[in-house]
Design an enzyme around this catalytic site. Structure first.
Site, PDB file in Angstrom:
ATOM      1  N   GLN A 122      40.260  38.401  56.725  1.00 18.26           N
ATOM      2  CA  GLN A 122      41.084  39.366  57.452  1.00 18.26           C
ATOM      3  C   GLN A 122      40.247  40.409  58.178  1.00 18.26           C
ATOM      4  O   GLN A 122      40.724  41.057  59.117  1.00 18.26           O
ATOM      5  CB  GLN A 122      42.044  40.076  56.499  1.00 18.26           C
ATOM      6  N   CYS A 151      46.219  42.551  54.745  1.00 18.02           N
ATOM      7  CA  CYS A 151      46.343  41.644  53.601  1.00 18.02           C
ATOM      8  C   CYS A 151      47.791  41.239  53.358  1.00 18.02           C
ATOM      9  O   CYS A 151      48.067  40.136  52.892  1.00 18.02           O
ATOM     10  CB  CYS A 151      45.752  42.280  52.352  1.00 18.02           C
ATOM     11  N   HIS A 194      46.458  45.592  47.235  1.00 14.42           N
ATOM     12  CA  HIS A 194      45.998  44.397  47.938  1.00 14.42           C
ATOM     13  C   HIS A 194      46.964  43.246  47.675  1.00 14.42           C
ATOM     14  O   HIS A 194      47.410  43.048  46.545  1.00 14.42           O
ATOM     15  CB  HIS A 194      44.599  44.026  47.462  1.00 14.42           C
TER      16      HIS A 194
END
Length: 415
Positions: free
Chosen positions: A135, A141, A280
């Site tokens: 990413q 994410c 995340h």
């Protein structure tokens, strides 16, 4: 030569697990290690910044050395591209915005559940997980977790592995309200698709750029041919519920990244250092009786070729609390576009395609660098794999290496 002084200073009897600790006790050897690391990572800093980066490197090297010295630890840790980053730079590789979101409800007690799921299910081994990508420094994410939670389930329904476009979600989900690189929530991706006819483009048609641009969703072909996204289903916030859901397809999952997690290299991770909320989003892509296999979005040089194995029967920094996956409805149409690239990662699979090097031949210290391979002691005791010494002193050398005059297999330029 690199590290020869360590042998003189600390003696040949040093335990291998104390190797990095020995380096860190010598300022000169620590600087050499740092210089090799920068060369390996293609890093260059001016004099002022270099002092800052060195302090960050040394701090992370000390943590790696400490964690690898814990007898009960079932994971291994190593220096990687996070090791010289500031906290703000590290945060840019995440992007989950948990604000306003509560943990999923715990499921009601039922007679069936995990007992109905197989003991092991690894979607990577069935060719239904796409290749690991990175990413980059965009807090996207949440798009990668959402797309990962879709791909395996679409493959199960359609028979086709399709690489869907994180970029469409990044550009379109929060269009006109905020920059998607500043964070988001995976469930909002599925809701966006459901509100737009169940669509999502392929990454081939809508490539990832590491930045939030204007929404092009209506201008790109819809790759959801065999099924449409109709909504989102939350998974009960227990390990049992997650395993049951994971048996039928991949999941978008969330957890808290820690310093320890960032330096993860391989093995089964049981992180006890988390203290806060998830930050995340990733994709759970399988499980065994010992671990849950999770695909990350930091490239295949991070962790276990881009994956991490989280320990079963452990909270794993809130891993079970925010899981979800898309609700798919079949269209009755066939997806004839062919399969996109599948991951080459096969958890716990043995490669029986042909002769293999000694399975015990691994680098006993990580990372190793080729520049160390001109030191016999390092080649033989620490960096066997990197230095091409898996053939030992008997048998043929591995491809790409030759037997030097001293009988050790090395890359030709290191003889």
């Amino acid at each position: 030569m690199m590290l020869v002084l360590i042998l003189a200073l600390f003696g040949a009897s040093l335990a291998k697990e104390s190797y990095l600790k020995a380096v860190l006790r010598s300022p000169k050897e620590t600087l050499k290690l740092y210089d090799n690391f920068k060369a390996e990572q293609h890093l260059a800093f001016d004099r002022v910044e270099d002092r800052l980066r060195f302090r960050l490197f040394r701090k992370n090297a000390e943590m790696v050395a400490d964690e690898n010295s814990v007898d009960e630890e079932t994971a291994e840790f190593a220096l990687n591209f996070f090791s010289t980053m500031t906290e703000s730079e590290q945060i840019s590789y995440r992007g989950l915005n948990v604000t306003g979101h509560n943990k999923n409800a715990k499921p009601a007690l039922r007679s069936s559940g995990e007992d109905a799921a197989p003991a092991s299910k690894l979607w990577t081994n069935e060719g239904k997980v796409t290749a690991v990508e990175n990413q980059g420094r965009c807090g996207s994410c949440w798009t990668w977790g959402a797309v990962g939670g879709l791909e395996t389930r679409y493959a199960e329904m359609s028979g086709v592995l399709r690489k869907f476009a994180e970029q469409e979600y990044l550009d379109c989900v929060y269009e006109g309200s905020r920059d998607g690189c500043n964070g988001g929530w995976p469930d909002d991706c599925y809701k966006y698709s459901a509100n737009n006819g169940g669509r999502l483009a392929s990454s081939a048609d809508y490539a990832y750029t590491q930045r939030d641009g204007s929404c092009q969703g209506s201008r790109k072909p819809d790759a959801m041919i065999a099924a449409k996204i109709r909504g989102v289903r939350k998974v009960g916030s227990t390990e049992k519920a997650n395993i049951e859901a994971l048996a039928s397809g991949s999941l978008s999952v969330a957890f808290e990244v820690t310093d320890k997690f960032q330096q993860y290299s391989k093995g089964i991770l049981k992180d006890t250092t988390c203290t806060g909320r998830p930050n995340h989003a990733v994709t759970a892509v399988g499980y065994t009786e010992d671990y849950v296999l999770v695909k990350n979005s930091w490239g295949n040089t991070w962790g276990d070729s881009g994956y991490v194995k989280f320990a079963r029967n452990h909270h794993n920094c809130n891993l079970w609390d925010y899981s979800s996956y898309p609700v798919l409805a079949s269209t009755g149409a066939s997806d004839n576009g062919g399969n996109d690239e599948a991951t080459n990662y096969h958890a716990d699979d043995e490669d029986d395609s042909g002769p293999a090097p000694d399975p015990d031949c691994v680098d006993s210290y990580s990372p190793c660098y080729e520049s160390w391979c001109d030191t016999d002691w390092i080649v033989e005791d620490y960096c066997q794999k990197t230095c091409g010494n898996c053939g030992g002193n008997d048998g043929d050398c591995l491809p790409g290496t030759i037997r030097c005059d001293d009988g050790v297999c090395r890359h030709e330029h290191m003889c």
